[in-house]
Design a protein around this motif. Structure first.
Motif, short mmCIF file in Angstrom:
data_model
loop_
_atom_site.label_atom_id
_atom_site.label_comp_id
_atom_site.label_asym_id
_atom_site.label_seq_id
_atom_site.Cartn_x
_atom_site.Cartn_y
_atom_site.Cartn_z
N GLY A 131 0.82 -1.20 0.00
CA GLY A 131 0.00 0.00 0.00
C GLY A 131 0.85 1.25 0.00
O GLY A 131 2.08 1.21 0.12
N ALA A 132 0.18 2.40 -0.16
CA ALA A 132 0.88 3.69 -0.20
C ALA A 132 0.00 4.76 0.42
O ALA A 132 -1.23 4.74 0.29
CB ALA A 132 1.25 4.06 -1.63
N ILE A 133 0.64 5.70 1.08
CA ILE A 133 -0.02 6.84 1.70
C ILE A 133 0.66 8.11 1.20
O ILE A 133 1.89 8.22 1.22
CB ILE A 133 0.07 6.78 3.24
CG1 ILE A 133 -0.66 5.54 3.77
CG2 ILE A 133 -0.50 8.05 3.88
CD1 ILE A 133 -0.40 5.27 5.24
N PRO A 171 10.46 -1.31 7.11
CA PRO A 171 10.50 -2.76 6.87
C PRO A 171 9.18 -3.37 6.39
O PRO A 171 9.12 -4.59 6.17
CB PRO A 171 10.88 -3.32 8.25
CG PRO A 171 10.32 -2.35 9.22
CD PRO A 171 10.36 -1.00 8.54
N ASP A 172 8.13 -2.58 6.21
CA ASP A 172 6.80 -3.15 6.00
C ASP A 172 6.28 -3.02 4.57
O ASP A 172 5.10 -3.31 4.31
CB ASP A 172 5.81 -2.49 6.96
CG ASP A 172 6.11 -2.82 8.41
OD1 ASP A 172 6.22 -4.01 8.72
OD2 ASP A 172 6.25 -1.87 9.21
N ASN A 173 7.12 -2.57 3.65
CA ASN A 173 6.74 -2.48 2.24
C ASN A 173 5.56 -1.55 2.02
O ASN A 173 4.74 -1.75 1.12
CB ASN A 173 6.42 -3.87 1.66
CG ASN A 173 6.44 -3.86 0.13
OD1 ASN A 173 7.32 -3.25 -0.48
ND2 ASN A 173 5.49 -4.54 -0.49
N VAL A 174 5.45 -0.51 2.85
CA VAL A 174 4.42 0.50 2.68
C VAL A 174 5.12 1.82 2.36
O VAL A 174 5.96 2.29 3.13
CB VAL A 174 3.54 0.66 3.94
CG1 VAL A 174 2.54 1.79 3.76
CG2 VAL A 174 2.82 -0.65 4.25
N TYR A 175 4.79 2.38 1.22
CA TYR A 175 5.42 3.63 0.77
C TYR A 175 4.63 4.82 1.30
O TYR A 175 3.40 4.87 1.18
CB TYR A 175 5.47 3.66 -0.76
CG TYR A 175 5.82 5.00 -1.36
CD1 TYR A 175 6.99 5.67 -1.01
CD2 TYR A 175 4.99 5.60 -2.31
CE1 TYR A 175 7.32 6.88 -1.58
CE2 TYR A 175 5.31 6.80 -2.88
CZ TYR A 175 6.47 7.45 -2.51
OH TYR A 175 6.79 8.67 -3.07
N VAL A 176 5.32 5.79 1.88
CA VAL A 176 4.70 7.01 2.40
C VAL A 176 5.38 8.20 1.74
O VAL A 176 6.60 8.37 1.85
CB VAL A 176 4.83 7.11 3.93
CG1 VAL A 176 4.11 8.36 4.43
CG2 VAL A 176 4.26 5.87 4.61
N GLN A 177 4.60 9.00 1.05
CA GLN A 177 5.12 10.18 0.36
C GLN A 177 4.62 11.44 1.05
O GLN A 177 3.43 11.60 1.31
CB GLN A 177 4.67 10.19 -1.11
CG GLN A 177 5.21 11.38 -1.92
CD GLN A 177 4.52 11.52 -3.28
OE1 GLN A 177 3.38 11.09 -3.45
NE2 GLN A 177 5.21 12.11 -4.23
#
Length: 260
Positions: A131-133, A171-177
């Protein structure tokens, strides 16, 4: 037949930035949930996008300071592939002369709801390791003294919250921009045939979102569409880190020591 399209939720989808994000994401293959305080503009855009794309689009008119409305949005957050957290509520007046209800509402939207949505989406994405935020902030968060009342302080909170989350989710494969807006036209109608008269130094929402999405594709941690020099943020970071290093000192600075 099951659908495999990713799903995105966009807050403050009645403003131009939210509407342009909706347009670009639908054309990229996303289904959308548009959360807005007014339904006319997102509903009009939804009709256009449903004619021109295969997107499923749901418009939710909500006052996110109301618990019932917030719980309705809560049901949409688990399972999201992308959250565009574009919450924005400026305050009308200074802290000294502003009205208390306005301040309460500002803090509820720009801090409490923003943090709640970010944290809720992050928990769901961490469980799925996907996922991504995208948190949209403002340059006044870097210089709150240039804003009115507590508005700049709430944007500083968004910047700090996003950077904390980036560190936690490595480490959780979540992208935050983190996307930082400078002078951007936020209330213009977002389609080219209704483009408002350009203003010197003010970026259009189309250019802002298109640049932010290039940064998204590059997986930049911080995207500042108006920053001409690519190393400008790195210079800022280096100066900040140097200051933090100098703060680690067990002795008071000599200028604070009593003399004679």
């Amino acid at each position: 037949m099951s659908r495999t399209r990713p799903k995105a939720l966009i807050t403050h989808a009645s403003c131009a930035i939210g509407l342009v994000y909706a347009d670009r994401l639908a054309r990229r293959g996303y289904d959308l949930v548009l959360v807005a305080d007014r339904g006319q503009r997102p509903t009009a855009l939804a009709r256009i996008l449903q004619r021109e794309t295969d997107a499923r689009i749901e418009v939710r008119v909500a006052d996110l300071t109301r618990e019932r409305h917030l719980k309705d949005v809560e049901a949409e957050v688990p399972g999201l592939d992308l959250l565009i957290n574009n919450l924005e509520l400026p305050i009308d007046g200074s802290i000294v002369y502003g009205r208390t209800p306005s301040l309460d509402r500002l803090l509820d939207i720009n801090i409490k709801v923003h943090a709640w949505l970010t944290a809720t989406a992050a928990r769901s994405m961490v469980m799925r390791r996907n996922g991504a935020i995208v948190n949209v902030a403002s340059a006044v968060g870097l210089a709150p003294e240039f804003a009115t009342g507590a508005h700049g302080a709430t944007k500083a909170f968004v910047i700090a919250l996003t950077r904390t989350l980036q560190a936690e989710l490595v480490p959780d494969n979540v992208y935050v921009q983190l996307v930082i807006a400078a002078a951007t036209l936020t209330h213009g109608w977002p389609w080219d045939d209704c483009r408002p008269e350009p203003l010197p130094g003010v970026m259009t929402p189309q250019d802002f979102v298109d640049a932010a999405m290039v940064g998204f594709d590059l997986r930049e941690p911080v995207t500042i569409p108006s920053l001409a020099e690519a190393d400008g943020w790195m210079r800022y970071e280096n100066a900040r880190n140097a200051l933090l290093f100098d703060l680690v000192n067990g002795d008071p600075a000599s200028r604070y020591l009593k003399r004679g």
